[in-house]
Design an enzyme around this catalytic site. Sequence first.
Site, mmCIF file in Angstrom:
data_model
loop_
_atom_site.group_PDB
_atom_site.id
_atom_site.type_symbol
_atom_site.label_atom_id
_atom_site.label_comp_id
_atom_site.label_asym_id
_atom_site.label_seq_id
_atom_site.Cartn_x
_atom_site.Cartn_y
_atom_site.Cartn_z
ATOM 1 N N GLU A 22 41.660 68.112 32.131
ATOM 2 C CA GLU A 22 42.914 68.736 31.254
ATOM 3 C C GLU A 22 42.266 68.650 29.964
ATOM 4 O OE1 GLU A 22 45.677 69.752 32.800
ATOM 5 O OE2 GLU A 22 45.605 69.029 34.657
ATOM 6 N N GLU B 203 36.050 18.981 48.991
ATOM 7 C CA GLU B 203 37.415 18.509 48.389
ATOM 8 C C GLU B 203 37.428 19.144 47.049
ATOM 9 O OE1 GLU B 203 39.326 16.691 50.019
ATOM 10 O OE2 GLU B 203 38.163 16.292 52.045
#
Length: 1364
Positions: free
Chosen positions: A304, A753
Site C-alpha cells: 500500500e 531441583e
Amino acid sequence: MEPHIHVSLFCLFIGVVSPRTAEASVDTRIKPGVDNYSKYYNYSALTGLLQTMANTYPHITNLSTVGRSVQGRELWVMRITKDPNTDDPGKPRFKYVGNMHGDETISRQVLVYLVDYLLTKYGEDQRVTELVNTTDIYIMPSMNPDGFEKSVEGECDGTDDGRVNARKIDLNRSFPDQFGETVVTKEDAPEVWSVIQWILAKRFVLSANLHGGTVVASYPFDDSANHQMQGAYSRSDDDLLFRYLARVYAKNHPVMRTGHPNCPDNPDESFEEGITNGARWYDVPGGMQDFNYLHGNCLEITMELSCCKYPPASELRSEWDMNRESLMAYMEMVHIGLRGYVTEANSGSGLPDVSIVVAGINHNLTTGQHGEYYRLLLPGQYNISAIAPGYTTQTFHNVLVTKGKATELNFTVRPAPSALVSGVPVTTSAATSAQSTTQSTAQSTAQSSTPAPEPTPSAENKAPASSGNRSDPPPPPTAGPELSPPLMPQDFRHHNYADMELFLRRHSVEFPAIAHLSSVGRSVQGRELYVMVISNNPTVHEHGEPEFKYVGNMHGNEVVGRELLLNLIEYLCRNYGNDPEVTQLVNSTRIQIMPSMNPDGYEVAREGDKQGYLGRNNSNNFDLNRNFPDQFVNITEPRQPETVAVMSWLESVPFVLSANLHGGSLVVNYPYDDDREGVSKYSKCPDDEVFHQVSRAYAQENALMHKGHPCEMLYPEEYFGEGITNGANWYNVPGGMQDWNYLNTNCFEVTIELGCVKFPWEKDLPKYWDQNQRSMLQFIHQVHRGVKGTVSDIHTGSGIPDATIRVEGIDHNVTTAQTGDYWRLLVPGTFSLIASARGYEPMKIYATIPKDRVEVVDFKLSRVGAGPEGRLPAGPPPTQDPSVEEFQNFIRYLSQGEGLEELVRSTATENSYRYRSEREIAESLRGLLLNFPKITSLRSLGQSVDFRTIRALEISNQPDEAEPSEPKIRFVAGIHGNAPVGTELLLEFATFLCMNYGKNPAITRLINSTRIVILPLINPDGRQLAEERQCTSTRGMANARGKDLDTDFFGNTSQRVVEAQPETRAVMKLILERGQTLSVSLDGGALLATYPYDKPVQTVEKEGTLKYLANVYARNHPRMHLGDPACPSTGKGGVLRAAERQSHMGSMKDFSVDFGHCPEITVYTGCCMFPPAEQLSTLWAENKKALLSMLVEAHKGVRGVVRDRSGKPIVGAMIVMNGGVRVYTAAGGFFHALLVPGSHDIEAFADGYQHQRQKVVVSSHEAASVVLISLNMDNRIFGLPREFVVAAAAASMTALVLTACIIWCVCSAKSNQQKDGFHRLRQHRDDYEDEIRLTSMGSKKALLGHEFQDESESDEETLYANKL
C-alpha cells in the site's frame, strides 16, 4: 534526467494519441525536468508510451498483452531483460502488478516511472545494468484499465465504480481461495482469468501487487479459515521469509518504515516495522497474493503506497522518490536463497515439474521447463530434496544458505523403480556439498539411510573433498541483515490445566512450522499428558538429528519446572528465525517438552507451599518418581497410567539426553539414584564422567546453583560441590525415572531441583526464568557432544536398525534408531567404538572426541559370511527378473523412515463409515468383484450353522492363476461376532486396495507382487446377535450353537471331543492350503497384538519371529505400541504372548502355526468390543498404516526355490529353519518363510535327495533373502555311499564265487577218493581180515587210523571220534 534522455522521451510521444477519442484530450507528453512526473497517463497515452519504449529499447524490452479487460482494453506487460525475446532459464522471473483497483493510481504511475528508470539507466548505472542482465522482469502497470478510466483525480477515498472492473467485480476478491469457494466467471472478470493463466505459465519467483489507501507492506495469508474480520494472524509456511521481504520494502520507504502512515481518515493506525500479516489487518478472501503463493510457485506481497488513493498529479514526483529505492531493493531479493537445475542422469536434460522440498517448510515449488528452480530462503542450514515422479529422490543435507547471492545447488536424479512413480519417493542422500557462485556454502554433516547416486557436479557445483569424520558445528544462521536481541517471555503466571492446554494449543497453531502438540497418554483423572515438539520438522524423527526432552511437574506441587518449560516454549517459538542460537538449536535438534507429568496433582496443590506434600502424588496417591522398575528394588506398587504412558513414550523415541525438573532444593542430581544396600552413598554408573559433564553444563550457568549452598535458610548444612550431586549419595530413590531412562533406553537423564520453594508465589516466577534461561539452553546444547553417525550395510547402503554401539571400557551400550542413526554421549578423549548387529560382522573404529562438538563416525558392516565387498556367496536367483533390484529398493523405502507414512498420506480416502449387516457385507464383496474383476476373485468357503455363507475375497493381478512365487497373506476377522470392528476394517482395506490399484504406484506394485486373501467374517451368525455400543457384552461372541470358534481348531482327532463346527471346517480348509506366508486376525476388547501360542506351552519354537511380527504391527499403530492402561492385558510395547492374556486350547492361530505352517498374529483393535459407528473412521486411520505394514512384511524373511541337479523343481521338500521351524515347497519348488532379522541356518530335505544346509541373513528393512537350493540324488545305501556299497557287494560276490569253486573242487576230489577206497577193500578182503585179527587186541582207534580206512565218516563215528 540527462538532456538527451529528455529529448528521446519527448519524441516517443509525438503522434501517439488519436484526437478521435475522448482519451486523446489528456496531454501525454513527458516534458523535461520535473514536469515529466506531473501528469497521469490514461489508457491511450499509456499504450502509446509503452509501445514507443519497446521500439526504442528492443534489445532489453518486449511489450506484450496477457489479455483484455471487460471493455476490451489490453492488459499490457513490459518485459525488461537482456535478450527479451528468448527465454534464459538462468534468470529468475520477477513481476510487479499495479492498479488492480482502478482508483488506486499511484502504483500505475510509479511502475511507468520504474520502466523508464530501468531503460534509461541501463548501461550507465551498474546496479540497474546488473539487475536487468540477470533478472527477467515483467511489469504490468494496470490490471484494471477500465476502472482507472472511471476514477477521478483527487478522490482520496476512491470511487466504487473505479475500484472494481466494468462488471462491478473486485479483482482482489476473485481469485481461487484456500479457505472458501470463489465463484467468478471468465465473462465477469476476464482480467482475473488472464492474470491467472499468466501466473501459471511464467512460474514467477517473486512478485508484488501495488495498491493504495495507506502505507504498509502486507504479506500472506490474506484470510483465515474462520474469516475473522480482523486480528486473526494467518501464518503461511514461509512466514519468516515473507516478513523479511516485506521489511526490505518497508525499511527503504521513508514513511512506511516508521509504521505510522498518519492517514487523515485513520490517524492512529500503526504497523510494527511498517509490515503486517494480511488477515491480521483485515480478512481478504480471494486475494491475488495468496493465489500466487499457493498455486504459482511465486512469493507475492501487497504494498500500500499512499494514504490517498488518487492524489493530485503534483504529488507524483514525491511518490516516485519515496518508492524508487524500495522498488529496486525488493526486486533484488529475487536473487537470494537457492537456485539450480534438476537434470536427468542418463540424458543430462533438465526435468520440469520436479518438486523442490525444504525440510521443515511445508511449501514446495517445482522446476521450470528446463529443470531450473529458484527457492527463496533466509540464511541458515537446510535439508533440500528434489522429488520427481518416476525418479529416485535426491537429498542434500545441511546446505548452507548465506546472505547475498543465491547458493547454487544442482540435482542429478536417476530413474526410480517402476513402483515409485508419482508420489512414492525413495529418500536418498548425497553427501555432497553445494556451492554458490563464489564460494562453497554447504557442509554435509549427516547421511541419509539410503545412499543416492553421486550428483554430476557442474562447473559451479563442485563437491569439496571430504575432511574425514569430523563435523564442525554449523555457523549460526541469520534471519536477515538486521539482528535484534531475543524476545523474552512475557507470560509469567501460574497455569492451571485448562490454562496450560490453551497456551500449548495457541503456540502450536501460531507456529505450525516448528511446533507440534500431541499427547502421549492420560492421567488417572483423564487429563492429557501433553508434549510439545519443537523442531524445523517437528512431526517426524529426522535421520541424524538427536532427540532431546524436558519433563516437568512430575510431583504435582513442584511447579517451577512446569512454568519454566512453558516459558521455554514461548522463547523458542518467538525467537526462531531471529535469534541465531535458537534457530540453530531448533534446526538441529528435535526438542520434546512435557510441561506436566502429573496434571492431577497440580490441581490440588496450593500456591505458597514451601516443603509440603499436598499434590505431590498422583490422584491414586502414588509417587510417580518411585513407580518405575528399579535395578535394585522390586517395585510392588501398581504401575500408574502416567508412568506407563511415559515409559511407552520413551521406548518409542530414540532420546539422547533429558532432564526431569523438580523443586525443593537447588542442584543437578545424576544416576544412580539408589544402590543395592539402600543406604546413602555414592552409586556410580558406567557413564559417571558424562553425567558429571552434562550436570556441570547446567549448574555453571545458574549462579546460585553453582555456589553449592542451595537453601541455607532451610538446610544450612547442605552443600553440593559445583551444584551437582550423585543421587544415591544425596538420598536413596528406588523406582526413579532417571535411572530407568539410563538402563532401559538410549537416554541419559538427570534430575534438576530448581528452587527451595516447591510452589512459589506468582510474583517470583520471573526470577526463576532469569536464573535458568541460559542453563536450559546450554543443557540442550549438550546433546550435540560425543559421537554420532550411521550404521549401514556395506553392500546396500541401508541403515541397520537396532545395531549396538559399544564403547570399550564403558559397560553401557546404545542402539541405532530405525534408519541406522545413533548418538552416544562421551567426554573428550580417544575411545574404541564397536558396532555390531545380528547377521553382521562387528566393526571397531577409534575416535577422538573433541571438547565442544560432536564427532561423526559411520560404520559400514559386512554380513556374516560375506566376501570382501560385503556380498554373500550365493547362486543365481530363481528368476532373472531385471526388476528385482527395483523391487528391493521399493521394499527398503517402505520399510524405512517415512516411506510407509508417505504412502498413507498419498492415499487419503473419504468414506461414511458404518456397520454393515451380513447381507450388506456379501453385497460389498460382490461389488468389489464386479467393479474390479481383473484383480479380484470371490469364493465361498462354506456355511455357518444357520446356513450363512462364509466368503473370502482374493486380490491379485492374476486372481484366477496360481502364482507360487508370490507371498500369500491372509487377513481374517469376525471369529467373535461381538467384535465387528475387524470386519469393517478389512472391508475398508479391500476397498482401499482396489480403489488405488492403477492409481497409486506403491499400492499397484504391492498388489502385483502379493496374493491377498481377505476373510472379513468367520462368524456371521454371532454377528447377527451382537449389539452396537456393547463394549463388554458376550452376546454374539459364539456361533449359533454357543461355541466359541476360537476354541474349536484342533488338528489331531485325538484332541477333538466333538465334531468341528461348520465355520471351523471352512476356515481350516483355507488355512491348510499350502503357500501361505502370513496371517493377521483382527479381534476386539483390548489394544495389543498377540502372537502364538494360546495354549499353555512352556517354549515357543519360533517365538522370536512371531513376536517380531506382532511388534511390526504395534509399532505402526499410533497408540498400540504405547499401551493403553484402560484396556485389559496391555503388553510391553503393545505386544503380548497370547497365553499370557488368556490361555486356551483350539485357537485359530495355533492351528495356523502347527498345521498350516503359517505364522499368525491376532490384533485387538480397541478396548471396546462393539464401539459406536462414529469411531470407525478413527479406528481405520489408526490401523491403515499397520495393515499396509503387514503387506510389506510379507515380502521379507527368506524365499527361494528347491530343484534337483537337472533343474527340475522339487515339490513338497521340507525347509527347516534353525533346526526347528518347517515350511514346505509349493508348485515350482518355491518356498517363503518369515524370520526375525538376523542370521539363520536353513536346511532342505526331500525324499531321495541329499539334504543341504545354507546360512542366510534377514534384515528388517530388506526384501526376502533369495536362495537357490539344488539337491543331489541320495546315493547312500544303509547310510553308506553307493560307490562303496557297490564295490563291497562286488567284492563279496567275487569272494562267494571263488569260495563256491573251491568247495566244488574239494568236494569233487573227495568223491573220487571214496570210490577208490571201497574198490581196494573188496580186492584184499582176506588181507584185511588178517590185519584185523592181528590188531584185535588193540584199540578201536588203531583200526580207525588204518591207511585204507574210508574217509567218509558217519555221524555216529564222527561223534564217537570227537569223544575220544
